[in-house]
Scaffold this motif. Structure first.
Motif, PDB file in Angstrom:
ATOM      1  N   PHE A 165      18.789 -27.107  17.868  1.00 37.00           N
ATOM      2  CA  PHE A 165      18.088 -26.644  19.059  1.00 37.00           C
ATOM      3  C   PHE A 165      16.797 -25.937  18.675  1.00 37.00           C
ATOM      4  O   PHE A 165      16.728 -25.256  17.644  1.00 37.00           O
ATOM      5  N   PHE A 166      15.770 -26.072  19.542  1.00 39.64           N
ATOM      6  CA  PHE A 166      14.487 -25.408  19.348  1.00 39.64           C
ATOM      7  C   PHE A 166      14.075 -24.696  20.632  1.00 39.64           C
ATOM      8  O   PHE A 166      14.509 -25.053  21.729  1.00 39.64           O
ATOM      9  N   VAL A 167      13.218 -23.714  20.481  1.00 37.32           N
ATOM     10  CA  VAL A 167      12.602 -23.052  21.624  1.00 37.32           C
ATOM     11  C   VAL A 167      11.326 -23.802  21.988  1.00 37.32           C
ATOM     12  O   VAL A 167      10.549 -24.173  21.110  1.00 37.32           O
ATOM     13  N   TYR A 168      11.122 -24.035  23.278  1.00 35.76           N
ATOM     14  CA  TYR A 168       9.875 -24.611  23.752  1.00 35.76           C
ATOM     15  C   TYR A 168       9.215 -23.589  24.669  1.00 35.76           C
ATOM     16  O   TYR A 168       9.767 -23.219  25.713  1.00 35.76           O
ATOM     17  N   ALA A 169       8.056 -23.091  24.272  1.00 40.59           N
ATOM     18  CA  ALA A 169       7.364 -22.050  25.043  1.00 40.59           C
ATOM     19  C   ALA A 169       5.861 -22.171  24.840  1.00 40.59           C
ATOM     20  O   ALA A 169       5.387 -22.473  23.741  1.00 40.59           O
ATOM     21  N   THR A 170       5.112 -21.951  25.905  1.00 39.40           N
ATOM     22  CA  THR A 170       3.655 -21.967  25.785  1.00 39.40           C
ATOM     23  C   THR A 170       3.180 -20.675  25.123  1.00 39.40           C
ATOM     24  O   THR A 170       3.917 -19.699  25.016  1.00 39.40           O
ATOM     25  N   LYS A 171       1.933 -20.684  24.682  1.00 41.17           N
ATOM     26  CA  LYS A 171       1.386 -19.527  23.966  1.00 41.17           C
ATOM     27  C   LYS A 171       1.288 -18.286  24.854  1.00 41.17           C
ATOM     28  O   LYS A 171       1.206 -17.165  24.364  1.00 41.17           O
ATOM     29  N   SER A 172       1.289 -18.469  26.167  1.00 40.11           N
ATOM     30  CA  SER A 172       1.228 -17.324  27.073  1.00 40.11           C
ATOM     31  C   SER A 172       2.534 -16.524  27.067  1.00 40.11           C
ATOM     32  O   SER A 172       2.556 -15.366  27.496  1.00 40.11           O
ATOM     33  N   GLU A 173       3.607 -17.145  26.584  1.00 40.07           N
ATOM     34  CA  GLU A 173       4.884 -16.437  26.501  1.00 40.07           C
ATOM     35  C   GLU A 173       4.851 -15.494  25.303  1.00 40.07           C
ATOM     36  O   GLU A 173       4.585 -15.920  24.174  1.00 40.07           O
ATOM     37  N   LYS A 174       5.124 -14.244  25.507  1.00 35.74           N
ATOM     38  CA  LYS A 174       5.003 -13.243  24.445  1.00 35.74           C
ATOM     39  C   LYS A 174       6.259 -13.226  23.573  1.00 35.74           C
ATOM     40  O   LYS A 174       7.159 -12.409  23.768  1.00 35.74           O
ATOM     41  N   LEU A 175       6.275 -14.147  22.620  1.00 37.59           N
ATOM     42  CA  LEU A 175       7.357 -14.202  21.646  1.00 37.59           C
ATOM     43  C   LEU A 175       6.901 -13.538  20.351  1.00 37.59           C
ATOM     44  O   LEU A 175       5.704 -13.504  20.057  1.00 37.59           O
ATOM     45  N   PRO A 176       7.841 -13.014  19.568  1.00 41.03           N
ATOM     46  CA  PRO A 176       7.456 -12.401  18.283  1.00 41.03           C
ATOM     47  C   PRO A 176       6.660 -13.363  17.411  1.00 41.03           C
ATOM     48  O   PRO A 176       6.971 -14.554  17.335  1.00 41.03           O
ATOM     49  N   GLN A 177       5.632 -12.871  16.788  1.00 40.56           N
ATOM     50  CA  GLN A 177       4.768 -13.700  15.951  1.00 40.56           C
ATOM     51  C   GLN A 177       5.371 -13.849  14.551  1.00 40.56           C
ATOM     52  O   GLN A 177       4.917 -13.273  13.577  1.00 40.56           O
ATOM     53  N   LYS A 178       6.425 -14.645  14.483  1.00 41.86           N
ATOM     54  CA  LYS A 178       7.057 -14.939  13.204  1.00 41.86           C
ATOM     55  C   LYS A 178       7.583 -16.364  13.262  1.00 41.86           C
ATOM     56  O   LYS A 178       7.704 -16.964  14.345  1.00 41.86           O
ATOM     57  N   LYS A 179       7.903 -16.910  12.104  1.00 38.46           N
ATOM     58  CA  LYS A 179       8.262 -18.327  12.039  1.00 38.46           C
ATOM     59  C   LYS A 179       9.594 -18.612  12.713  1.00 38.46           C
ATOM     60  O   LYS A 179       9.751 -19.620  13.399  1.00 38.46           O
ATOM     61  N   TYR A 180      10.585 -17.743  12.509  1.00 34.14           N
ATOM     62  CA  TYR A 180      11.931 -18.006  13.015  1.00 34.14           C
ATOM     63  C   TYR A 180      12.333 -16.977  14.063  1.00 34.14           C
ATOM     64  O   TYR A 180      12.159 -15.776  13.863  1.00 34.14           O
ATOM     65  N   LEU A 181      12.889 -17.461  15.174  1.00 35.93           N
ATOM     66  CA  LEU A 181      13.270 -16.587  16.278  1.00 35.93           C
ATOM     67  C   LEU A 181      14.786 -16.371  16.319  1.00 35.93           C
ATOM     68  O   LEU A 181      15.565 -17.240  15.910  1.00 35.93           O
ATOM     69  N   LEU A 182      15.174 -15.237  16.875  1.00 38.77           N
ATOM     70  CA  LEU A 182      16.575 -14.957  17.155  1.00 38.77           C
ATOM     71  C   LEU A 182      16.825 -15.186  18.647  1.00 38.77           C
ATOM     72  O   LEU A 182      15.934 -14.943  19.471  1.00 38.77           O
ATOM     73  N   PRO A 183      18.003 -15.658  19.029  1.00 41.11           N
ATOM     74  CA  PRO A 183      18.287 -15.865  20.462  1.00 41.11           C
ATOM     75  C   PRO A 183      18.038 -14.627  21.309  1.00 41.11           C
ATOM     76  O   PRO A 183      17.569 -14.718  22.445  1.00 41.11           O
ATOM     77  N   LYS A 184      18.303 -13.442  20.766  1.00 43.85           N
ATOM     78  CA  LYS A 184      18.139 -12.211  21.531  1.00 43.85           C
ATOM     79  C   LYS A 184      16.666 -11.891  21.816  1.00 43.85           C
ATOM     80  O   LYS A 184      16.362 -11.034  22.651  1.00 43.85           O
ATOM     81  N   GLU A 185      15.746 -12.593  21.137  1.00 46.86           N
ATOM     82  CA  GLU A 185      14.325 -12.354  21.350  1.00 46.86           C
ATOM     83  C   GLU A 185      13.744 -13.183  22.503  1.00 46.86           C
ATOM     84  O   GLU A 185      12.562 -13.086  22.814  1.00 46.86           O
ATOM     85  N   ILE A 186      14.582 -13.992  23.124  1.00 44.82           N
ATOM     86  CA  ILE A 186      14.149 -14.806  24.260  1.00 44.82           C
ATOM     87  C   ILE A 186      14.255 -13.985  25.546  1.00 44.82           C
ATOM     88  O   ILE A 186      15.268 -13.340  25.798  1.00 44.82           O
ATOM     89  N   ASN A 187      13.192 -14.006  26.338  1.00 41.75           N
ATOM     90  CA  ASN A 187      13.201 -13.325  27.633  1.00 41.75           C
ATOM     91  C   ASN A 187      13.991 -14.187  28.622  1.00 41.75           C
ATOM     92  O   ASN A 187      13.517 -15.226  29.083  1.00 41.75           O
ATOM     93  N   LEU A 188      15.195 -13.760  28.940  1.00 36.93           N
ATOM     94  CA  LEU A 188      16.080 -14.556  29.785  1.00 36.93           C
ATOM     95  C   LEU A 188      15.541 -14.733  31.197  1.00 36.93           C
ATOM     96  O   LEU A 188      15.893 -15.697  31.889  1.00 36.93           O
ATOM     97  N   ASN A 189      14.680 -13.809  31.643  1.00 38.84           N
ATOM     98  CA  ASN A 189      14.077 -13.937  32.968  1.00 38.84           C
ATOM     99  C   ASN A 189      13.099 -15.102  33.049  1.00 38.84           C
ATOM    100  O   ASN A 189      12.745 -15.545  34.146  1.00 38.84           O
ATOM    101  N   HIS A 190      12.648 -15.591  31.883  1.00 40.86           N
ATOM    102  CA  HIS A 190      11.662 -16.676  31.837  1.00 40.86           C
ATOM    103  C   HIS A 190      12.282 -18.011  31.407  1.00 40.86           C
ATOM    104  O   HIS A 190      11.567 -18.962  31.125  1.00 40.86           O
ATOM    105  N   LEU A 191      13.611 -18.052  31.358  1.00 41.36           N
ATOM    106  CA  LEU A 191      14.298 -19.228  30.809  1.00 41.36           C
ATOM    107  C   LEU A 191      14.584 -20.257  31.891  1.00 41.36           C
ATOM    108  O   LEU A 191      15.263 -19.972  32.883  1.00 41.36           O
ATOM    109  N   TRP A 192      14.056 -21.480  31.695  1.00 42.37           N
ATOM    110  CA  TRP A 192      14.342 -22.599  32.603  1.00 42.37           C
ATOM    111  C   TRP A 192      15.604 -23.310  32.116  1.00 42.37           C
ATOM    112  O   TRP A 192      15.752 -23.597  30.933  1.00 42.37           O
TER     113      TRP A 192
END
Length: 314
Positions: A165-192
């Protein structure tokens, strides 16, 4: 008792209407009705309640019809099974595949598989997991291509591959600026999310622990029916969604720049061929597995040796 009587009984259960069932069986309505009545008399069981419209099976009738479907499936497979003993692949193959897999997996193997077995008629239909499970058990499907494990003693699972599985998000989404993400770093309010009934939705719930959180959603509540729709929603309205590996292959170059990886252990889903435990055409299953695995991208096969977390369907 004859195979024909069982066929008429199953047809009436399918169409719940004497005229329609008779038409599909290429007989007159009185003939179909008489043959089913004789079967009921022979068995000493009333299979259908004729006082209801549409006609419905009785409780005992449901059990008889299920067994009739199993017998017919065995009979229909017998000729093809005998041909397989001689190294021939013929007959019909009915495949159910989940929608989140169909658009990415089918194009990889279906043309080469049909070319490899020109005397095999293949019927493919997209269905959600629950529908596939029911139709495998009633022998309306031969094979299911879906996410596992199902933990069902009546079904046999043949592992194909793990899909990351991968995260798909536009650059406007404020995700941590690192190569690998943790599930807890996803803003659930913005999840489709996909609509109810899709097993991928349940896996995302497990991945993001949505069941444990009281998510304060915005005023728009939309559930999509396909991964392609989710991606388009993110492109147009921002936010985040989760996509499986094979779906990433179908993205445009610009869209692939919106893909972010998860940290180890990588979240994946297991994809398998699923059949009834009584499905006799084992050679055909082996051949299908060989064809699918042989057409997978190298990255998908590489996941077999990577530390992963397989998400169940609970």
């Amino acid at each position: 008792m004859t195979i024909t009587q069982l066929e008429y009984t199953v047809a009436l259960d399918t169409y719940r209407h004497f005229a329609k069932a008779a038409e599909k069986c290429f007989v007159t309505q009185p003939t179909l009705s008489m043959m089913i009545q004789k079967l009921e008399e022979e068995l000493g069981v009333k299979i259908f309640d004729r006082t209801k419209q549409p006609i419905t099976p009785t409780k005992n009738g449901e059990a008889i019809i299920l067994r009739a479907r199993q017998i017919l499936a065995e009979a229909n497979h017998l000729k093809a099974f005998a041909a397989e003993l001689k190294g021939e692949i013929t007959g019909e193959l009915h495949i159910g595949i989940i929608p989140t897999l169909a658009s990415s997996l089918l194009p990889l193997f279906i043309r080469s598989f049909t070319a490899r077995y020109p005397h095999l008629k293949i019927f493919v239909k997209e269905m959600i997991t629950d529908e596939i499970i029911i139709k495998l058990k009633t022998n309306e499907l031969d094979i299911g291509l879906l996410a596992t494990p199902l933990n069902d003693a009546l079904l046999l699972e043949t592992h194909l591959f793990f899909e990351e599985f991968f995260v798909y998000a536009t650059k406007s989404e404020k995700l941590p600026q690192k190569k690998y993400l943790l599930p807890k770093e996803i803003n659930l309010n913005h999840l489709w999310l996909l609509e109810e009934g899709h097993c991928l939705r349940n896996q995302i719930f497990n991945l993001c622990e949505l069941k444990k959180k009281n998510v304060a959603t915005e005023n728009l509540h939309y559930e999509a029916g396909s991964i392609e729709t989710l991606v388009n929603l993110v492109d147009k309205h921002h936010g985040i969604t989760i996509v499986p590996k094979l779906a990433v292959q179908n993205l445009k170059p610009a869209q692939k720049k919106n893909i972010r990886e998860f940290a180890n252990p990588k979240p994946v889903r297991e994809i398998s061929i699923v059949t009834s435990v009584n499905f006799p055409r084992k050679k055909l299953v082996e051949n299908l597995k060989e064809e699918i695995v042989g057409k997978l991208p190298a990255e998908a096969l590489a996941m077999q040796n990577v530390k992963v977390t397989a998400l169940n369907l609970a």
